[in-house]
Structure formats: structure tokens, C-alpha cells
Design a protein around this motif. Sequence first.
Motif, PDB file in Angstrom:
ATOM      1  N   PRO A  99      -4.696  68.347  29.096  1.00 29.91           N
ATOM      2  CA  PRO A  99      -3.117  68.452  29.136  1.00 29.91           C
ATOM      3  C   PRO A  99      -2.986  69.719  29.744  1.00 29.91           C
ATOM      4  O   PRO A  99      -1.718  69.667  30.305  1.00 29.91           O
ATOM      5  N   GLY A 100      -3.646  70.926  29.546  1.00 28.19           N
ATOM      6  CA  GLY A 100      -3.337  72.115  29.938  1.00 28.19           C
ATOM      7  C   GLY A 100      -2.981  71.848  31.690  1.00 28.19           C
ATOM      8  O   GLY A 100      -2.121  72.712  31.950  1.00 28.19           O
ATOM      9  N   GLN A 101      -3.786  71.200  32.073  1.00 23.79           N
ATOM     10  CA  GLN A 101      -3.712  71.372  33.667  1.00 23.79           C
ATOM     11  C   GLN A 101      -2.411  70.578  34.211  1.00 23.79           C
ATOM     12  O   GLN A 101      -1.736  71.020  35.083  1.00 23.79           O
ATOM     13  N   MET A 102      -1.994  69.403  33.403  1.00 25.03           N
ATOM     14  CA  MET A 102      -0.926  68.938  33.713  1.00 25.03           C
ATOM     15  C   MET A 102       0.317  69.873  33.478  1.00 25.03           C
ATOM     16  O   MET A 102       1.310  69.907  33.957  1.00 25.03           O
ATOM     17  N   GLU A 103       0.332  70.376  32.194  1.00 26.35           N
ATOM     18  CA  GLU A 103       1.285  71.348  31.770  1.00 26.35           C
ATOM     19  C   GLU A 103       1.585  72.545  32.992  1.00 26.35           C
ATOM     20  O   GLU A 103       2.682  72.678  33.668  1.00 26.35           O
ATOM     21  N   ALA A 104       0.387  73.019  33.448  1.00 25.40           N
ATOM     22  CA  ALA A 104       0.613  74.067  34.472  1.00 25.40           C
ATOM     23  C   ALA A 104       1.026  73.501  35.712  1.00 25.40           C
ATOM     24  O   ALA A 104       1.912  74.082  36.567  1.00 25.40           O
ATOM     25  N   ILE A 105       0.743  72.335  36.177  1.00 29.97           N
ATOM     26  CA  ILE A 105       1.282  71.722  37.269  1.00 29.97           C
ATOM     27  C   ILE A 105       3.049  71.651  37.214  1.00 29.97           C
ATOM     28  O   ILE A 105       3.694  71.770  38.022  1.00 29.97           O
ATOM     29  N   ARG A 106       3.266  70.816  36.182  1.00 29.07           N
ATOM     30  CA  ARG A 106       4.656  70.656  35.657  1.00 29.07           C
ATOM     31  C   ARG A 106       5.283  71.916  35.896  1.00 29.07           C
ATOM     32  O   ARG A 106       6.499  71.945  36.364  1.00 29.07           O
ATOM     33  N   ALA A 107       4.683  73.109  35.234  1.00 24.43           N
ATOM     34  CA  ALA A 107       5.351  74.230  35.068  1.00 24.43           C
ATOM     35  C   ALA A 107       5.881  75.016  36.481  1.00 24.43           C
ATOM     36  O   ALA A 107       6.687  75.795  36.788  1.00 24.43           O
TER      37      ALA A 107
END
Lengths: 272, 250
Positions: free
Chosen positions: A175-183
Motif C-alpha cells: 500500500p505504500g506505493q499507492m500512498e506515494a502516488i496518491r500523495a
Amino acid sequence: MMPSTLEHKLAKILTKRKKYKAIRYGLYIFIFLLVLGSIQTTIIKDTDWEKIGTFGTVVKALARFFPPDFSLFPHLVKPTIETFMIACLGTFLALVLAIPVSWFAAHNITPYKSITYPIGRAIMTLSRSVHEIVWGLIFVAAVGLGAFPGILAVAMRSIGFISKLTAEAIEDINPGQMEAIRATGANGFQVILYAVIPQILPVFVGNTIFQWDINIRRATIMGLVGAGGLGLTFHRQLVMYNYGGVTTVIIALLLLIAIGEVGSYYIRKAII
Amino acid sequence: MATLEVKDLRIRYNRSGPEILKGLSFNVEQEDFFAIIGPSGAGKSTLIRCINRLVEPNSGDVILNGRNITKVGRRGLRKARRNMGMIFQEFNLVERMSVMDNVLSGRLGYIGNFRSFLRFYPRADIQRALELLDEVGLSDFVDKRADELSGGQRQRVGIARALIQQPQILLVDEPTSSLDPKIAREVMGMIKQMSEEAGVPVLCNIHDVQLALEFSNKVIGLQDGFKKFEGPTKKVDKATLDEIYAMEIL
Ligand SMILES: Nc1ncnc2c1ncn2[C@@H]1O[C@H](COP(=O)(O)OP(=O)(O)OP(=O)(O)O)[C@@H](O)[C@H]1O
Ligand SMILES: [Mg+2]
């Protein structure tokens, strides 16, 4: 001489093992009886033994399948290609349709959880729990005879398998990669494009190749219900009592399946 | 006017659960490098994530250059997020993508779906990405896949990705906890230098008190969702630290 404490332990271990031995033998006997019981009820009672006759007639019946009727060969080229195309197009259609289904059925990215998640899961279950022959019958009734209902049937059957494994892979992504792109200010589509797809692509491609291999097998029997391909030829030879022809069709089927087996091995190796 | 104003921020993850941030307020000025320190579980990561609303605060305001982020809709939130660069402890690069594409992903908030699908970035973005990669010493790694890099190299890609957003603030969550001490200091130095060059303030969670004191000019001490301390770094002494970390000693 062993010390007495160890000897005590040894005795304990040995009795324990003896007990397991008894349980194991009990289990073997139980399974053996179960098999015997099944044979008794399904084969011995259910078979019309009068008709089977002697060993000699069985051999004779089987001998009718030989030699293969090679005169049929020229007529097999088109249905073989058709079967192959049913498998390829069916897999392709399934692959395309599995994308929205996996998107809906992965609980971490599904757009409107209370609506889309159950829809995704339902499609998945429906697709997997109905046999391809049944899908074939349904689509033949809906769109008529030919290869097209075969393609639809194969696709329907495959969607569930591809999307189930894909949705599970999506639920396991980092989920970290999703969070980073969302950010970065990316929208939902971009998050899926950049953070979800790269993580699941190998699983998705691997499953699709696997399904393609299986779909070649599925396509071969589509003809039995009028949905095109080699199965139809097979059926015709059978009802015409041309057993040599049946053998020829079976040879063609085996060749096709072997192509799928070998082909999927090399495609997998090339891509993954 | 402060670059970032945080006012009475409160959040609980579950309605019945404990309040994790209990009314936090502070201001970040343009030249600030804030270190947020405090014991594990104090709410440091939660605070950082509330600012760009990766987690939704229950109440309070986050105002970036006059714009109240907690009040904007989805579209406004995406606009606000591209004004805030974020750097993560676990780097959170897209592992199966090249270094260049990872840096360029920092521009996603500025390009449409079609361009992002085809990875068509404006020439200026690509040029800027290369400059940033050169600045962090990775201009020879453009085509490498992110999963082939070492931890320190990954974090430098993370820094470049955050800065290509042309942010108005950098949010940094434990940038060095996955790195060895030497690399950790290098990475902190890079964040400080590049944020100064870009003229953006930094809000940085950090476990390592020594690094915190070395690189920051202001410190916030969090404890159990409360602000225990706020002040210039040079005012932080042993007594202050004892108070902030009191929970751990008990
Ligand atoms: N997604 C979540 N759901 C529920 N509770 C959470 C969640 N994330 C964090 N918490 C809780 O919120 C509290 C603060 O967590 P947070 O990660 O913000 O602390 P932290 O100060 O960053 O700690 P650390 O130094 O260990 O990173 C903890 O008690 C944690 O259990
Ligand atoms: Mg944290």
C-alpha cells in the motif's frame, strides 16, 4: 547404558509412536473400505453388465477405433484452426473483461465498496461455478450455432479464474506505493496505472497464459453443444459410427493441446 | 503569513478508538526545517498524513499558503497534494518502474489520464527530472529499475520525486530509519540543501534525536497526541528531551 531419564523418555516416545501406528492403519483400512464401497455402488451396481459382454467383445469394440481414418484429415484443418481461435479470442475477451471485474472485486481499490465489491465477487463466482459446456449451451441458445458462442462460453468461464487471482494479487500489493502516488496529487486512475498495475502485472500475465492453455482444452469440447470447432467434428464422426474418424479427431486434439502446452511454456519464459 | 498553519487538528482512526491527535496547532514559516520528535506511537506519522489528508482528520484546519485544505473537495485536494512533496521511510518507489519514470510520477498531478497512460511527459518535466537526478547523484541510473537500487539510492530518487512536484512544503516521514548512519546523514543533508535551494519549508518526523537537532531549526515534541514542546532547536536541552520522551522511560 542409557541414563534412566532418557530411557523413560524413550519409552514414552515408543508408546506414542505405537498409538500413531494404530491410528494410521485404522485410517488406511477405512479409506480402503470407502473405495470398495464406492466401486460397489457406482460401478458394479450401475453398469449394464449384460451389454458389456466378455473381454473379447470389449477388445473388439475398442478395435473399431483403429486404424485411424486419415481420409478425414483435410476436413480437420479448418475446425482445428477454429478451435485454436476460439481459445485465443476467448482468452483475450476474458482478459479484457477480467480487468474491471478484478478492479471491482479487490476490496482495497474497489470504487464504491458496498455496491461494486459484491458485484465483482458475484460475477467471479458465477463465472467459475458454471461449467463451460453449460455456458456453451446458454450462448448457443442466445446467439445461435457456430464459433461465436464458443468464444463467449470460453471467455465467461475464464473471467472468474483470471479475476479471482488478480483481485487477490491486488489485495496483497504494497500500500505504500499507492500512498506515494496518491500523495503526488494523482487521481484514482493514475494511482491504479502507476501503483497497482506494475505490482500485479506478472501475476496477471502468468494467469492469462495458464488460462489460454486450459482454454484450448475447453474449446475442443465446445462443438459437442454446437459451439464450433473440433468438438463438432468429433460429435459427427461418433453419430455416424465412423470410429476411425473419431480416432483421427482425437489425434488432432492431442496435437492442439500439445501446442498449447509447449506454447504457454515458451511464452511464459519469454515474458516473465 | 506562515506557509503552513495547522489549527486544533484532531483525529481518531475508529469512532470508538482513542484520539490520536488531540488538538495540535503550529505554524511553519517559509525558511523552517521542522523536526517532529517523540516516542513511538505519539502520532508523528499520523500528523504528517493528516496534512495532505492521506488520512482524514476529524476536525481542525490545515492551511497552506492561505488555502484551507481540510475544506476542499476531491479535485481541490488533488491540487493541494501536488503542492506538498512527500518522502517516506520505506521510499515507496514503484519497484517495477525505472528511476526516471519514478521521478516523473511526481508530475502526475499536472498531466491528464491520456498522457499518464502513455507516459508522455512534457520535455520540460523530463529535463527537470534529469537535473534533479543529477543533483542527487543518480544521472547514470535513469534506466535502472527502482528495485535494483540500494536503500540510500532509492531514498534519493524519493527526494527527486518529491521536488519535481515544485511543492510549497515537504512532508517527510522518517526518511532515514531504513538506512545506515552514514547514508542517513547524507540523505538528511540532501533534503536540507535541496529544500533550501527550492525555498520550501520541511516538516520532518525523525526518530534520531541527534540528526533532528543537527538539521532542524525548530522542533516539535509530540507525546501521546499532545504537543509537549515547540521551539527553536537551540533551546532543546536534556530536560526538554526527558520530558518529551517521558513515556518511554516509565
Ligand atoms: N491505520 C491505523 N488504524 C488505526 N490506528 C492507527 C493507524 N495508524 C496508526 N494508528 C495508531 O495511532 C497511533 C499513532 O501512530 P503513528 O504511526 O502516528 O505514531 P508515530 O509517532 O509515527 O510512531 P513511530 O515513531 O513508531 O512511527 C498509534 O497508537 C497507532 O497504533
Ligand atoms: Mg511513524
